[in-house]
Design a protein around this motif. Sequence first.
Motif, mmCIF file in Angstrom:
data_model
loop_
_atom_site.group_PDB
_atom_site.id
_atom_site.type_symbol
_atom_site.label_atom_id
_atom_site.label_comp_id
_atom_site.label_asym_id
_atom_site.label_seq_id
_atom_site.Cartn_x
_atom_site.Cartn_y
_atom_site.Cartn_z
ATOM 1 N N TYR A 10 0.852 -1.179 0.000
ATOM 2 C CA TYR A 10 0.000 0.000 0.000
ATOM 3 C C TYR A 10 0.893 1.236 0.000
ATOM 4 O O TYR A 10 1.911 1.272 0.687
ATOM 5 C CB TYR A 10 -0.916 0.017 1.238
ATOM 6 C CG TYR A 10 -1.797 -1.193 1.357
ATOM 7 C CD1 TYR A 10 -1.382 -2.316 2.081
ATOM 8 C CD2 TYR A 10 -3.039 -1.236 0.733
ATOM 9 C CE1 TYR A 10 -2.174 -3.435 2.168
ATOM 10 C CE2 TYR A 10 -3.846 -2.360 0.822
ATOM 11 C CZ TYR A 10 -3.413 -3.448 1.540
ATOM 12 O OH TYR A 10 -4.206 -4.565 1.628
ATOM 13 N N TYR A 35 0.604 -4.063 -14.996
ATOM 14 C CA TYR A 35 -0.781 -3.741 -15.292
ATOM 15 C C TYR A 35 -1.289 -2.726 -14.265
ATOM 16 O O TYR A 35 -0.817 -2.674 -13.133
ATOM 17 C CB TYR A 35 -1.674 -4.985 -15.196
ATOM 18 C CG TYR A 35 -1.389 -6.059 -16.216
ATOM 19 C CD1 TYR A 35 -0.434 -7.047 -15.982
ATOM 20 C CD2 TYR A 35 -2.098 -6.098 -17.407
ATOM 21 C CE1 TYR A 35 -0.179 -8.039 -16.910
ATOM 22 C CE2 TYR A 35 -1.856 -7.091 -18.349
ATOM 23 C CZ TYR A 35 -0.906 -8.057 -18.092
ATOM 24 O OH TYR A 35 -0.661 -9.035 -19.017
ATOM 25 N N GLN A 37 -4.927 -1.683 -12.441
ATOM 26 C CA GLN A 37 -6.292 -2.154 -12.244
ATOM 27 C C GLN A 37 -7.071 -1.147 -11.405
ATOM 28 O O GLN A 37 -6.801 -0.977 -10.212
ATOM 29 C CB GLN A 37 -6.322 -3.533 -11.575
ATOM 30 C CG GLN A 37 -7.724 -4.121 -11.484
ATOM 31 C CD GLN A 37 -7.761 -5.542 -10.964
ATOM 32 O OE1 GLN A 37 -6.910 -5.973 -10.206
ATOM 33 N NE2 GLN A 37 -8.756 -6.306 -11.403
ATOM 34 N N LEU A 39 -10.587 0.140 -9.602
ATOM 35 C CA LEU A 39 -11.595 -0.577 -8.826
ATOM 36 C C LEU A 39 -12.760 -0.988 -9.711
ATOM 37 O O LEU A 39 -13.321 -0.174 -10.447
ATOM 38 C CB LEU A 39 -12.071 0.324 -7.682
ATOM 39 C CG LEU A 39 -12.888 -0.359 -6.592
ATOM 40 C CD1 LEU A 39 -12.056 -1.425 -5.888
ATOM 41 C CD2 LEU A 39 -13.389 0.666 -5.581
ATOM 42 N N GLY A 40 -13.090 -2.260 -9.667
ATOM 43 C CA GLY A 40 -14.232 -2.744 -10.424
ATOM 44 C C GLY A 40 -13.954 -3.039 -11.881
ATOM 45 O O GLY A 40 -14.891 -3.308 -12.645
ATOM 46 N N GLN A 41 -12.691 -3.006 -12.273
ATOM 47 C CA GLN A 41 -12.346 -3.256 -13.670
ATOM 48 C C GLN A 41 -11.273 -4.317 -13.804
ATOM 49 O O GLN A 41 -10.623 -4.690 -12.827
ATOM 50 C CB GLN A 41 -11.869 -1.948 -14.319
ATOM 51 C CG GLN A 41 -12.939 -0.861 -14.345
ATOM 52 C CD GLN A 41 -12.458 0.393 -15.035
ATOM 53 O OE1 GLN A 41 -11.505 0.374 -15.808
ATOM 54 N NE2 GLN A 41 -13.122 1.502 -14.756
ATOM 55 N N GLY A 42 -11.104 -4.778 -15.016
ATOM 56 C CA GLY A 42 -10.037 -5.730 -15.282
ATOM 57 C C GLY A 42 -8.695 -5.030 -15.379
ATOM 58 O O GLY A 42 -8.631 -3.822 -15.585
ATOM 59 N N PRO A 43 -7.610 -5.784 -15.216
ATOM 60 C CA PRO A 43 -6.281 -5.184 -15.364
ATOM 61 C C PRO A 43 -6.089 -4.609 -16.761
ATOM 62 O O PRO A 43 -6.561 -5.199 -17.741
ATOM 63 C CB PRO A 43 -5.337 -6.362 -15.117
ATOM 64 C CG PRO A 43 -6.151 -7.360 -14.353
ATOM 65 C CD PRO A 43 -7.548 -7.198 -14.847
ATOM 66 N N PHE A 45 -3.115 -3.412 -19.438
ATOM 67 C CA PHE A 45 -1.696 -3.556 -19.755
ATOM 68 C C PHE A 45 -0.990 -2.209 -19.754
ATOM 69 O O PHE A 45 -1.489 -1.228 -20.314
ATOM 70 C CB PHE A 45 -1.563 -4.206 -21.134
ATOM 71 C CG PHE A 45 -0.167 -4.220 -21.682
ATOM 72 C CD1 PHE A 45 0.255 -3.235 -22.567
ATOM 73 C CD2 PHE A 45 0.725 -5.213 -21.329
ATOM 74 C CE1 PHE A 45 1.540 -3.242 -23.085
ATOM 75 C CE2 PHE A 45 2.012 -5.232 -21.838
ATOM 76 C CZ PHE A 45 2.417 -4.236 -22.720
ATOM 77 N N VAL A 89 -4.707 -0.143 -8.331
ATOM 78 C CA VAL A 89 -3.815 -1.233 -7.945
ATOM 79 C C VAL A 89 -2.883 -1.499 -9.117
ATOM 80 O O VAL A 89 -3.334 -1.645 -10.261
ATOM 81 C CB VAL A 89 -4.598 -2.508 -7.584
ATOM 82 C CG1 VAL A 89 -3.634 -3.666 -7.317
ATOM 83 C CG2 VAL A 89 -5.467 -2.264 -6.350
ATOM 84 N N LEU A 91 -0.364 -4.052 -10.717
ATOM 85 C CA LEU A 91 -0.051 -5.474 -10.677
ATOM 86 C C LEU A 91 1.173 -5.764 -11.535
ATOM 87 O O LEU A 91 1.329 -5.218 -12.625
ATOM 88 C CB LEU A 91 -1.224 -6.283 -11.228
ATOM 89 C CG LEU A 91 -2.522 -6.253 -10.420
ATOM 90 C CD1 LEU A 91 -3.687 -6.751 -11.257
ATOM 91 C CD2 LEU A 91 -2.379 -7.108 -9.164
ATOM 92 N N PRO A 109 0.670 -9.739 -5.674
ATOM 93 C CA PRO A 109 -0.539 -9.288 -4.976
ATOM 94 C C PRO A 109 -0.941 -7.858 -5.317
ATOM 95 O O PRO A 109 -2.052 -7.446 -5.001
ATOM 96 C CB PRO A 109 -0.149 -9.394 -3.511
ATOM 97 C CG PRO A 109 1.330 -9.206 -3.514
ATOM 98 C CD PRO A 109 1.819 -9.841 -4.772
ATOM 99 N N ARG A 112 -1.397 -1.153 -3.950
ATOM 100 C CA ARG A 112 -2.532 -0.239 -4.040
ATOM 101 C C ARG A 112 -2.023 1.172 -3.803
ATOM 102 O O ARG A 112 -1.553 1.517 -2.722
ATOM 103 C CB ARG A 112 -3.606 -0.581 -3.025
ATOM 104 C CG ARG A 112 -4.800 0.363 -3.114
ATOM 105 C CD ARG A 112 -6.043 -0.200 -2.498
ATOM 106 N NE ARG A 112 -7.202 0.600 -2.835
ATOM 107 C CZ ARG A 112 -7.901 0.471 -3.962
ATOM 108 N NH1 ARG A 112 -7.548 -0.419 -4.846
ATOM 109 N NH2 ARG A 112 -8.933 1.221 -4.196
#
Lengths: 116, 109
Positions: A10, A35, A37, A39-43, A45, A89, A91, A109, A112
């Motif tokens: 974090y 990636y 990401q 909130l509420g979406q896919g990663p 690129f 986030v 990734l 993981p 964030r």
Amino acid sequence: GAGVSQSPRYKVAKRGQDVALRCDPISGHVSLFWYQQALGQGPEFLTYFQNEAQLDKSGLPSDRFFAERPEGSVSTLKIQRTQQEDSAVYLCASSLWGGTGRPEQYFGPGTRLTVT
Amino acid sequence: GESVGLHLPTLSVQEGDNSIINCAYSNSASDYFIWYKQESGKGPQFIIDIRSNMDKRQGQRVTVLLNKTVKHLSLQIAATQPGDSAVYFCAERGQNFVFGPGTRLSVLP
């Protein structure tokens, strides 16, 4: 064995600060991906390394984003002059294969990032 | 950990039933299609992939079907268990990797 690790987990940054996010891939993995990401979406690129070479950076949203993997192992994603829209986030994923090999990626993981 | 996918489409299934999660893809030149499972506070976990020259592939309790005619991908999970509750993403590999919006699977006891 150890998976992909990311640090910090974090991060809170004030708008305008620079941040650096670290990724330790699985040892021996050739490919490394970053990636973003929301909130509420896919990663989404951001960029791809094969060993130390950055082969694709087409997903980096602006020139404030910079990634490196100088020795073909650990990678750092740097964001300069952070903005609120950078909150997400981040990734990291690594893969044993490069190029057109199997697409199996192992994700960390995530970090964030919250920009206030 | 943080919650993933607060406003995603949700599929609710009874424990022990089969689940089918669907995905539409966009790039007919993609050579691989992949399914990932993401639990709250964790990164996506690889489930299964399929090459574009195949139409079906089976794994342990999972089957992926690919229909290139309509650019559709599905993931079937047999005998769904509580541990299968998560957000599921499809992804395609073209120029780079493109992920779909995700579906939340909720397993009811």
